[in-house]
Design an enzyme around this catalytic site. Structure first.
Site, PDB file in Angstrom:
ATOM      1  N   CYS A 277       0.805  -1.233   0.000  1.00 25.20           N
ATOM      2  CA  CYS A 277       0.000   0.000   0.000  1.00 25.20           C
ATOM      3  C   CYS A 277       0.837   1.282   0.000  1.00 25.20           C
ATOM      4  O   CYS A 277       0.845   2.013  -0.981  1.00 25.20           O
ATOM      5  CB  CYS A 277      -0.922  -0.008   1.214  1.00 25.20           C
ATOM      6  SG  CYS A 277      -2.104  -1.362   1.154  1.00 25.20           S
ATOM      7  N   VAL A 278       1.507   1.540   1.129  1.00 24.65           N
ATOM      8  CA  VAL A 278       2.095   2.871   1.332  1.00 24.65           C
ATOM      9  C   VAL A 278       3.155   3.236   0.280  1.00 24.65           C
ATOM     10  O   VAL A 278       3.200   4.383  -0.168  1.00 24.65           O
ATOM     11  CB  VAL A 278       2.612   3.018   2.785  1.00 24.65           C
ATOM     12  CG1 VAL A 278       3.163   4.416   3.028  1.00 24.65           C
ATOM     13  CG2 VAL A 278       1.481   2.734   3.759  1.00 24.65           C
TER      14      VAL A 278
END
Ligand SMILES: NC(=O)c1ccc[n+]([C@@H]2O[C@H](COP(=O)([O-])OP(=O)(O)OC[C@H]3O[C@@H](n4cnc5c(N)ncnc54)[C@H](O)[C@@H]3O)[C@@H](O)[C@H]2O)c1
Length: 446
Positions: A277-278
């Site tokens: 994700c990040v």
């Protein structure tokens, strides 16, 4: 006023006769299936990976930290089935999509999984169905990409014949405090019926639902959350570099700063960003922003700083080996402790440990890794040639063979005292030794 179709959907949520389809049975899809089953709904799970489908139907663990017993019970009770047969997409009343949204090799959004899923749904779409995208993506995906595909493939009209919404997944794998059903869910609908239907369904599944005015707003919410993390992690990574040059310990600074009861939120430095994700999601916005001639400089800068971290860690390792090990990195043998991108999970996607191995080996050193959660390294897109490597056991004899241990992930089930006692040099990127109360002359922070 909701339409009769929406009202009927909501009634079927309330009496639990509604059937829920979940597409993509991974880190997000399986916990979502569990939360849906727990609330008394029947679930049909879809995945293109036939072996994953077989594992799930057999109650075998597809992902280590997710308990599969409730799935096995639901399969036995005929309340859950996983399938690779997409002709069954017409069975569920609601279709929740949790397929991957990675970046291409050129770091642009790769919506191919979302598009293929949408096409598969479009060919089987029936009146009254609610389709919800949960995958993280740029604002406009649901409306500009999915809606035309669904309408064209089915000949049905969105908002009248079928309904479309976006509700971002906020799952945090391995988080002992929050799971799918205890994390509030943001919901944006394409029209008021879609919003009401999605709110009713998620209202039955999770602790709190938060309606927003459009699917694009809901898409922006998720990106904002992950960009916030990426930028703040970059900030502490930069501060670590500055303070370290000044002889100040960043972790001590953060511990003290977080005693301020307002206006400060702790983020922690590390060897680089990892996970699905990040490191990825912020660039979905960067890409979309170009369409509007807007630059996303904060996002780019954060990406730059976070990408630089593994290089700085390897430089520090080389310096420490030189100073305290009387050894050149090129002649050294290094044990990487922790391969997963964060603690207590087995997920190695985008893990900085893989980059560390690559960089250390490029400088001529030999590496091995130990990770209680990753017995064998699975294939990853960026580091395919590392696939198949095995975690080595750690004991005094094996530790003595390494010139340094580089702690990259702070898993709980590692005996750090034994590692420190048995190692010549320990380079700790997570401050885990200090947190474990270990004070030793051979431990250095990085
Ligand atoms: N993992 C997380 O912590 C997390 C948290 C929040 C949001 N998300 C987002 O959720 C989405 C899913 O992530 P994930 O971590 O669960 O991914 P994952 O790789 O664990 O699971 C995705 C699953 O989808 C399947 N799949 C791929 N293409 C498919 C298709 N066309 N039809 C059906 N199944 C298909 C894959 O075989 C896999 O089992 C991504 O957009 C991600 O950004 C992930």
């Amino acid at each position: 006023m909701t339409s009769p179709a929406a009202q009927q959907f909501i009634e079927r949520v309330n009496d639990r006769s509604l059937v829920v389809g979940i597409i993509g049975l991974g880190y997000v899809g399986i916990p979502l299936a569990l939360a849906t089953l727990r609330q008394g709904f029947r679930v049909v799970g879809f995945d293109i990976d036939a072996s994953r489908v077989d594992d799930i139907n057999a109650g075998r663990s597809a992902i280590k930290h997710i308990p599969m017993e409730p799935i096995a019970q639901a399969v036995a009770a005929d309340r859950f089935v996983a399938t690779a047969d997409f002709d069954r997409l017409g069975e569920p009343d609601a279709l929740l999509i949790a397929v991957p949204t990675p970046l291409t090799r050129h770091r642009e959004p790769d919506l191919s999984y979302v598009v293929r899923t949408t096409e598969a749904i479009g060919r089987r779409l029936r009146r009254g169905q609610l389709v919800v995208l949960e995958s993280t993506t740029y604002p406009g995906t649901t409306d500009e990409v999915m809606r035309p595909i669904l309408e064209q493939a089915s000949g049905l009209k969105c908002g009248e014949d079928f309904f479309l919404a976006f509700s971002p997944e906020r799952e945090d794998p391995g988080n002992p405090d929050f799971g799918t059903s205890t994390i509030p869910k943001v919901v944006g609908g394409d029209g008021s019926d879609a919003l009401a239907m999605a709110m009713a369904l998620y209202g039955a599944l999770v602790v709190k639902t938060v309606p927003v005015s459009s699917t694009a707003t809901a898409e922006a919410v998720k990106l904002t959350e992950n960009i916030f993390r990426s930028v703040n992690i970059a900030l502490v990574n930069e501060l670590k570099t500055v303070y370290s040059a000044m002889g100040i310990d960043i972790w001590e600074v953060i511990e003290a700063a977080k005693t301020k009861p307002f206006g400060f939120m702790p983020f922690y430095p590390g060897p680089g960003l990892g996970g699905h994700c990040v490191p990825i999601d912020p660039f979905y916005l960067t890409w979309k922003a170009r369409e509007y001639d807007v630059a996303t400089r904060f996002i780019e800068l954060a990406g730059e700083i976070n990408t630089r971290m593994p290089y700085l860690v390897v430089d520090r390792l080389a310096t420490l080996l030189d100073l305290h090990g009387r050894k050149n990195l090129s002649d050294a043998s290094i044990l990487i402790l922790g391969l997963a991108y964060k603690k207590n999970v087995e997920d190695t996607r985008e893990s900085p440990s893989l980059k560390l191995i690559e960089l250390i080996e490029k400088r001529g050193a030999r590496t091995a890794f130990h990770d209680p959660h990753v017995p064998v390294l699975p294939p990853t897109r960026e580091h395919a040639m590392l696939a198949g490597r095995r975690s080595v056991p750690v004991d005094p004899a094996s530790l003595a063979a390494f010139d340094a241990v580089l702690i990259a992930t702070d898993h709980d089930d590692v005996d750090y005292a034994a590692i420190v006692a048995g190692s010549k040099l320990v380079v700790d990127t997570r401050n885990v030794c200090a947190r474990a109360g270990i004070k030793a002359e051979n431990v250095f922070k990085a």
